[in-house]
Design an enzyme around this catalytic site. Structure first.
Site, PDB file in Angstrom:
ATOM      1  N   ASP A   4     -13.307  -0.292 -52.790  1.00 25.83           N
ATOM      2  CA  ASP A   4     -12.763  -1.301 -53.936  1.00 25.83           C
ATOM      3  C   ASP A   4     -12.831  -2.728 -53.052  1.00 25.83           C
ATOM      4  O   ASP A   4     -12.127  -3.512 -53.515  1.00 25.83           O
ATOM      5  CB  ASP A   4     -11.491  -0.969 -53.939  1.00 25.83           C
ATOM      6  CG  ASP A   4     -10.922  -1.728 -55.422  1.00 25.83           C
ATOM      7  OD1 ASP A   4     -11.679  -2.235 -55.964  1.00 25.83           O
ATOM      8  OD2 ASP A   4      -9.484  -1.433 -55.537  1.00 25.83           O
TER       9      ASP A   4
ATOM     10  N   HIS B 101      -9.581   3.614 -63.754  1.00 27.88           N
ATOM     11  CA  HIS B 101      -8.569   2.915 -63.338  1.00 27.88           C
ATOM     12  C   HIS B 101      -7.189   3.403 -63.720  1.00 27.88           C
ATOM     13  O   HIS B 101      -6.993   2.919 -64.896  1.00 27.88           O
ATOM     14  CB  HIS B 101      -8.879   1.311 -63.349  1.00 27.88           C
ATOM     15  CG  HIS B 101      -7.774   0.515 -62.915  1.00 27.88           C
ATOM     16  ND1 HIS B 101      -7.939  -0.344 -61.650  1.00 27.88           N
ATOM     17  CD2 HIS B 101      -6.429   0.302 -63.350  1.00 27.88           C
ATOM     18  CE1 HIS B 101      -6.758  -0.921 -61.519  1.00 27.88           C
ATOM     19  NE2 HIS B 101      -5.782  -0.498 -62.312  1.00 27.88           N
TER      20      HIS B 101
ATOM     21  N   HIS C  27     -12.317 -12.438 -53.187  1.00 31.65           N
ATOM     22  CA  HIS C  27     -11.617 -13.567 -53.969  1.00 31.65           C
ATOM     23  C   HIS C  27     -11.618 -14.794 -53.204  1.00 31.65           C
ATOM     24  O   HIS C  27     -11.759 -14.916 -52.063  1.00 31.65           O
ATOM     25  CB  HIS C  27     -10.140 -13.334 -54.211  1.00 31.65           C
ATOM     26  CG  HIS C  27      -9.968 -12.151 -55.062  1.00 31.65           C
ATOM     27  ND1 HIS C  27     -10.298 -12.240 -56.571  1.00 31.65           N
ATOM     28  CD2 HIS C  27      -9.335 -10.790 -55.050  1.00 31.65           C
ATOM     29  CE1 HIS C  27      -9.850 -11.224 -57.250  1.00 31.65           C
ATOM     30  NE2 HIS C  27      -9.298 -10.187 -56.141  1.00 31.65           N
TER      31      HIS C  27
END
Lengths: 421, 187, 307
Positions: free
Chosen positions: A299, A173, A303
């Site tokens: 990705d 990352h 949430h």
């Protein structure tokens, strides 16, 4: 085990033919009792492989579980996903990666391959037991601190070297943490206008530049997660030209969306790395076609509602993406099916060393495939997502293509656009 | 409210010369009823009350050589119908030097209708000071009062229906002097 | 009329001018004995403050009360906010209470935009993070117009920590809309990237205060927090004030008529010396008084008509 006959399917958009699935594999003739699926107008692709998925289990089962994430993946045309290590507890031991792997097997909707953390607790201080995870039942080959950068250059060097023993790969990352303290969105005209702290492109490019030099120096494989800037593309292009063993991924959202969307202050557009400018999007698209960027990875970052229905600065970064990845890529690349198979199935499987996925539909191969209706158009409705979370940036957007069916080793996980279980 | 129609349904109530005569008459009446305008202040209510007040002062000066103080009193912030319309821009409030305390205030407006504007003006005046008395001068009284208010000086009484509207034009603002009655024929 | 005031960009030139004109009428009324007006009787204004800012809160409170609105102060301290209630839940509470307007001060940029999506009433931004503070820009513009008679063609320098300043962003937007020419001055580390493209193409940037001063009608000094040193934005307070502080010697370089402004609170000795702050060219005290008039104008124009 049920046999299937896909009648009149178009392989990668080319020849129309019948495809038989017998005993979980592609066969040249179907038995008389085979279930017939009318595949007229549908395109068959090898089952998609996602090298970058957040399944949130263990720890945030309110946002996603291995099962709901697997269902979301199958509906998106995936047959294998790689689960990132930033769970709670962190997937930094053989015990946790085996738990995730087992949960994936139990759900049985896609092959869930855990990614191991590079450092203990993603803290960037000390290597996790990479070898133990590699030799565990989960057979981990990709290691990543995703969500955090392995910023310490010495630690990064050691990690790159260490995983050579079992042909592992470090997925970085790329984000220089000192350049992104408090960062909220791409640093540029829009961040200045909105008064949000900028995440400069150079924070990504500097780490990629350093890491390709490190990988070159120690002769290791490096994978770069979610490349987001035109400058990163140039760094990668040069590294690849020199023969550095580096591969790179781009997300669907970085291929389609720009930082202008932040103007609403709706954190559904907050993601890390952030949405960039239109010229970055253009460079990423070109790099993906050209092969400087090897693959598309989602990705997928579910949430909970409360982590997104709040002030921008307090929201968690990330977007769900499994169910919209192929439609977004279709809208970006058009119906270039062989290229799509290369970027979303064959190459990711090859990078991960994953056998049985990413193979074309030849007789004898495992029947991991997905059927797509390219003529369909779908308006994205967050409430219809199989993911436990709703944080899609495409709500209300019309996207091309509909995943009609997905088969995992000959078993349908999706039929008529609906999850089988 | 009826839709105001084209000129077909409008008629002129006061021509320019009528209007001038009416202003002259009010000026004379003010002089009469205020003992030569002693201790008197004219306050025009924006928009058209302001030039009317100035004309009255000019006529009073012409007739008697008296300089009567003139000012304006905006009543927007005191209206009781603010929520019924889009937000209004404010007019000017300019009290003449020496203020209004202990003086006779003559409020000047173009049309007297429901009486609500005058009610608001009385409230506004109350916050500005304490006049010894308050009078009201209007160019046109068209009736339909909703409050117990009457004018002390009326240029012309015009019986109207609720569907009609009275349009006062003054040179200072509209480029010509006249009063028109419009609309109402469909009622 | 606009529904919310979230950004100075919500105001076009006619609307901004209307607010300044209205503020002028409000200021005239402030001079009389009875200051209260009945205009917003029955309307409820909530001051929702997630940051301590007594001066801004009092200014809004005075403005709302002079217009007879009912005022509810909802401060982050000692309320459910500190117990972790989300902005959305707070918004729903205010909605249930029938707030006609919510004045919000918040440390996160864009919080007023989020709030506006969750309440039916008007939202007024009283400062959000490092984004904007539009009523400060309005009172600043009003002060400039009162002192100098115009805004069109006015040359205004905004000096200091532009990067972290919500006052600067709102001022650039509003002043440009009203025809002024803005020059941003500060060390390159404190001037945000692409500022002209972001806010207004006519905006100029200079790193040299001394060369800018002789051409200015207005010099607005921004507060600079000494903590910025820790993040290496500049080496020391002493070096900062030497290069970008306004002292008497620098003030003499300004044209005779030019004024000095500061949104407060001042860091005396850092960005401005006491002699300059207290000089006759300084409008700092006027700015405070004009704040109430400007906020009355905003509340009247947002709430004074049909919802």
């Amino acid at each position: 085990m049920t046999s299937y006959l896909l009648r009149g399917v178009s392989l990668l958009g080319a020849e129309l033919r019948d495809v038989a699935i017998v005993d979980g594999r592609i066969s040249d003739n179907a038995p008389a009792d085979a279930e017939i699926i009318d595949a007229a107008g549908l395109v068959a692709l090898p089952g998609l492989v996602d090298l970058h998925t957040h399944l949130r289990e263990p720890g945030r089962e309110d946002a996603e579980t291995v099962e709901t994430g697997s269902r979301s993946a199958a509906l998106g045309g995936y047959t294998a996903v790689f689960a990132m290590a930033n769970t709670s507890p962190v997937a930094d031991t053989a015990g946790v990666v085996e738990q995730v792997w087992r949960l994936g097997r139990e759900a049985g909707l896609v092959d869930v391959q855990p990614i191991g953390a590079v450092t203990v607790g993603l803290a960037g201080k000390q290597l996790a037991e990479l070898g133990a995870m590699a030799t565990s039942a989960a057979n981990v080959r990709i290691f990543s601190d995703d969500g955090h950068c392995v910023a310490d250059p010495r630690l990064m060097r050691r990690a790159l070297e260490y995983v050579k023993a079992f042909d592992g790969i470090i997925a970085q990352h790329a984000e220089e943490p000192r350049l992104t303290e408090g960062a909220q969105m791409h640093e540029g005209e829009v961040s200045t206008r909105l008064g949000l702290t900028g995440w400069p492109a150079v924070a990504e490019e500097a780490i990629i530049a350093r890491d390709v030099l490190l990988a070159e120096h120690v002769g290791s494989r490096l994978h770069v997660c979610h490349v987001s800037t035109a400058g990163s593309v140039e760094v990668l292009r040069q590294a690849k030209a020199r023969g550095v063993r580096v591969t790179a991924e781009v997300t669907p959202h970085h291929l389609l969306l720009t930082d202008e969307l932040a103007a609403s202050y709706d954190p559904v557009y907050k993601v890390n790395p952030p949405l960039r400018t239109a010229s970055d999007v253009e460079a990423l698209r070109a790099a993906l076609v050209e092969g400087v960027i090897d693959i598309v990875a989602t990705d997928h970052a579910p949430h909970a509602v409360e982590d997104k229905e709040c002030e921008w600065a307090y929201a968690r970064p990330g977007m769900v993406g499994l169910e919209t990845a192929l439609p977004v890529v279709l809208s970006v690349l058009g119906e270039r099916w062989d290229l799509i198979a290369e970027r979303m199935s064959r190459t990711p499987a090859r990078i991960a060393g994953l056998t049985g996925h990413g193979t074309d539909l030849a007789v004898g191969e495992p029947a991991n495939l997905t059927l797509v209706d390219p003529s369909a158009r779908r308006v994205v409705d967050p409430s219809e997502l199989a993911s436990r979370s709703r944080n899609t940036p495409y709500a209300g957007t019309t996207l091309p293509g509909r995943i009609v069916a997905t088969f995992l080793r000959g078993e349908p996980t999706v039929l008529d656009g609906k999850a089988v279980k | 409210m009826a839709q105001p129609r084209a000129d077909a349904s409008s008629k002129i109530i006061l021509s320019a010369s009528d209007l001038h005569r009416v202003v002259d008459r009010i000026a004379h009446q003010i002089l009469e009823k205020t003992s030569g305008a002693t201790g008197t202040v004219l306050l025009g209510i924006p928009t058209r009350g302001v030039p009317l007040a100035e004309r009255l002062a000019a006529r009073i000066h012409a007739f008697e050589g008296i300089d009567i103080p003139v000012g304006s009193l905006d009543i927007t912030l005191y209206r009781d119908d603010l929520r019924l319309h889009a937000t209004r821009a404010l007019g000017k409030t300019e009290l003449p030097g020496g203020g209004i305390d202990g003086r006779r205030v003559v409020l000047v407006d173009d049309v007297l209708y429901s009486g609500r504007t005058v009610r608001a003006a009385l409230d506004a005046l109350n916050d500005e000071g304490r006049p010894s008395s308050v009078q009201l001068a209007v160019l046109v009284d068209r009736g339909h009062r909703q409050l117990p208010i009457r004018a002390d000086y009326v240029g012309k009484n015009i019986p109207t229906s609720l569907a009609e509207s009275v349009r006062v034009s003054l040179t200072e603002i509209d480029g010509l002097d006249e009063v028109k009655l419009t609309g109402g024929e469909d009622q | 009329m606009i529904k919310h005031l979230r950004s100075a960009a919500d105001l076009d030139a006619p609307t901004a001018t209307l607010i300044l004109d209205t503020a002028g009428e409000m200021a005239a009324l402030a001079g009389r004995e009875v200051k209260k007006l009945p205009t917003l009787r029955g309307r409820t204004v909530v001051n929702l403050f997630y940051e301590d800012s007594t001066r801004t809160r009092i200014s809004f409170e005075a403005a709302a009360k002079r217009l007879s609105a009912d005022v509810i102060n909802f401060s982050a301290k000692g309320s459910s906010v500190s117990k972790g209630e989300s902005l959305k839940d707070t918004a729903l509470t205010l909605q249930a209470m029938g707030a006609d307007a919510v004045v919000i001060r918040h440390p996160a940029s864009g919080a007023p935009h989020r709030l506006a999506a969750w309440v039916d009433g008007s939202v007024v931004n009283a400062g959000d993070g490092t984004h904007e503070h539009p009523t400060q820009a309005l009172l600043d513009a009003y002060t400039m117009r009162s002192r100098l008679g115009r805004l069109d063609g006015l040359r205004v320098a905004i000096v200091g920590d532009v990067l972290h300043s919500r006052v600067a962003r709102s001022n650039v937007l509003l002043l440009t809309t009203l025809g002024a020419q803005v020059t941003l001055v500060g060390p390159p580390t404190l001037i945000p990237v692409d500022i002209a493209a972001a806010l207004s193409p006519a905006t100029k940037v200079s790193y040299d205060l001394d060369s800018v001063l002789p051409d200015m009608d207005v010099v607005m000094m921004l507060r600079v927090q000494t903590e910025r040193m820790q993040d290496s934005y500049f080496p020391s307070a002493r070096e900062y004030s030497r290069r970008y502080g306004l002292d008497l010697a620098r003030m003499r370089k300004m044209p005779e008529h030019a004024i000095v402004m500061h949104p407060g609170p001042m860091n005396r000795g850092m960005e401005i010396t006491p002699e300059v702050a207290d000089s006759s060219r300084s409008t700092i005290v006027e700015q405070v008084a004009n704040g109430v008039s400007a906020r009355m104008a905003v509340l009247y124009l947002l709430l004074g008509g049909k919802a």
